[in-house]
Design a protein around this motif. Sequence first.
Motif, PDB file in Angstrom:
ATOM      1  N   ASN A   1       0.744  -1.250  -0.082  1.00  0.00           N
ATOM      2  CA  ASN A   1      -0.078  -0.049  -0.020  1.00  0.00           C
ATOM      3  C   ASN A   1       0.873   1.081   0.001  1.00  0.00           C
ATOM      4  O   ASN A   1       0.270   2.282  -0.387  1.00  0.00           O
ATOM      5  CB  ASN A   1      -1.135   0.260   1.266  1.00  0.00           C
TER       6      ASN A   1
ATOM      7  N   ASN B   1      -1.660   5.899  -8.419  1.00  0.00           N
ATOM      8  CA  ASN B   1      -2.740   5.597  -7.561  1.00  0.00           C
ATOM      9  C   ASN B   1      -2.529   5.416  -5.947  1.00  0.00           C
ATOM     10  O   ASN B   1      -3.376   6.012  -5.215  1.00  0.00           O
ATOM     11  CB  ASN B   1      -3.231   4.044  -8.078  1.00  0.00           C
TER      12      ASN B   1
ATOM     13  N   ILE C   1      -4.306   7.864  -3.308  1.00  0.00           N
ATOM     14  CA  ILE C   1      -5.166   7.154  -2.006  1.00  0.00           C
ATOM     15  C   ILE C   1      -4.353   7.864  -0.711  1.00  0.00           C
ATOM     16  O   ILE C   1      -5.334   8.262   0.197  1.00  0.00           O
ATOM     17  CB  ILE C   1      -4.653   5.614  -1.937  1.00  0.00           C
TER      18      ILE C   1
ATOM     19  N   ASP D   1      -6.336  10.895  -0.732  1.00  0.00           N
ATOM     20  CA  ASP D   1      -7.828  10.849  -0.336  1.00  0.00           C
ATOM     21  C   ASP D   1      -8.126  10.485   1.045  1.00  0.00           C
ATOM     22  O   ASP D   1      -9.171  10.621   1.582  1.00  0.00           O
ATOM     23  CB  ASP D   1      -8.341   9.808  -1.298  1.00  0.00           C
TER      24      ASP D   1
ATOM     25  N   TRP E   1     -14.017   5.938  -5.180  1.00  0.00           N
ATOM     26  CA  TRP E   1     -13.341   5.447  -6.285  1.00  0.00           C
ATOM     27  C   TRP E   1     -14.420   4.732  -7.158  1.00  0.00           C
ATOM     28  O   TRP E   1     -14.866   3.686  -6.464  1.00  0.00           O
ATOM     29  CB  TRP E   1     -12.170   4.685  -5.770  1.00  0.00           C
TER      30      TRP E   1
ATOM     31  N   LEU F   1      -7.232   0.830  -0.749  1.00  0.00           N
ATOM     32  CA  LEU F   1      -8.442   1.438  -0.698  1.00  0.00           C
ATOM     33  C   LEU F   1      -9.079   1.100   0.618  1.00  0.00           C
ATOM     34  O   LEU F   1      -9.481   2.148   1.374  1.00  0.00           O
ATOM     35  CB  LEU F   1      -9.272   1.406  -1.785  1.00  0.00           C
ATOM     36  N   GLU F   2      -9.156  -0.159   0.893  1.00  0.00           N
ATOM     37  CA  GLU F   2      -9.980  -0.760   2.269  1.00  0.00           C
ATOM     38  C   GLU F   2      -9.076  -0.227   3.427  1.00  0.00           C
ATOM     39  O   GLU F   2      -9.739   0.286   4.386  1.00  0.00           O
ATOM     40  CB  GLU F   2      -9.894  -1.990   1.933  1.00  0.00           C
TER      41      GLU F   2
ATOM     42  N   ILE G   1     -11.549   4.132   2.061  1.00  0.00           N
ATOM     43  CA  ILE G   1     -12.163   4.720   1.225  1.00  0.00           C
ATOM     44  C   ILE G   1     -13.083   4.022   0.218  1.00  0.00           C
ATOM     45  O   ILE G   1     -12.696   2.945   0.182  1.00  0.00           O
ATOM     46  CB  ILE G   1     -11.027   5.261   0.078  1.00  0.00           C
TER      47      ILE G   1
ATOM     48  N   TYR H   1     -15.374   2.138  -2.794  1.00  0.00           N
ATOM     49  CA  TYR H   1     -15.187   1.998  -4.044  1.00  0.00           C
ATOM     50  C   TYR H   1     -16.341   1.355  -4.596  1.00  0.00           C
ATOM     51  O   TYR H   1     -17.107   0.659  -3.855  1.00  0.00           O
ATOM     52  CB  TYR H   1     -13.906   1.271  -4.308  1.00  0.00           C
TER      53      TYR H   1
END
Length: 290
Positions: free
Chosen positions: A124, A246, A250, A253, A265, A279-280, A284, A286
Amino acid sequence: MPRGNITVSTISGEAYELTDRNSPDILDPINSVKDHSFLNKVTPQDKGRMAEHWRQYSSGNITPGNDDQAFEQFRDSIHNGDTLVFLQSSELDAAAVNSQVGSSQSNSSIDSSPIDSQDQVRKNQQKESKQSSFSSYSIKQSDSEDSMSPDSDKHKAERWQQYQERGGEWNYERWSNVYERNMLKAREAHKAVDDYHKTLGWGKREQTVDTVVDGEVHARRLDIADIGDLRGIEFKTGYQTANQANLWEIRRDASLVDSGWDIEWVFAEQPSKPLIESLESAGINYRIGV
């Protein structure tokens, strides 16, 4: 190299992203790792993943079970320069990364062991020194993007100059071919976001807000946003991976989410698992499919 990216880890804790050198996701090929000795320390699990990835996507005819042969072909593609290698993170970053994302809640539950959690952290986040360099370049791009049309001769000339200033080794013809492909993708993506925006009934296109990452203010341009209501959407077309661009989006965001924003997203097609995990981890939301 086979289509798509794959992230692998070594027994000493480094994580590397392996990417087709012609992938449009590559922001700066000259930042690729030239020392390939890490291949001798890839975890047995990820060595198997590399072999499976090679069998699945390469044109070579390798029968299932021949992991050693598939891995050797993957390794040859790295040595030959057909596959580029980028350092994602090292074990030394884990404590700092954990303090940054530890309070973020996932928007869906996943089972993971402590080792899985460390692997997720490595996937990540970027190594801090590399992230700092990339961040500066990202903001430099964002600050200048509105000054000219992306399809103009001036835009192309400036991008070529920036590439040379960063030490780019490609000749103009090769660089230009990649640039033109990227511009075509950008036009198609822009239309897709416009079409999706029309279905929403809220927000404006291309809204820029400030966010704080590691104590510094950075600009974040959202594809669609209602700044008054603290709502924003990042829309993605094509196959998306946990690449540098990306992951940096993230991080910004995640800061917006922490300050009360509702960020979502939207993917036109299924993204990579490491990107979903990122993202998780950042809390965030999606959506896959429009």
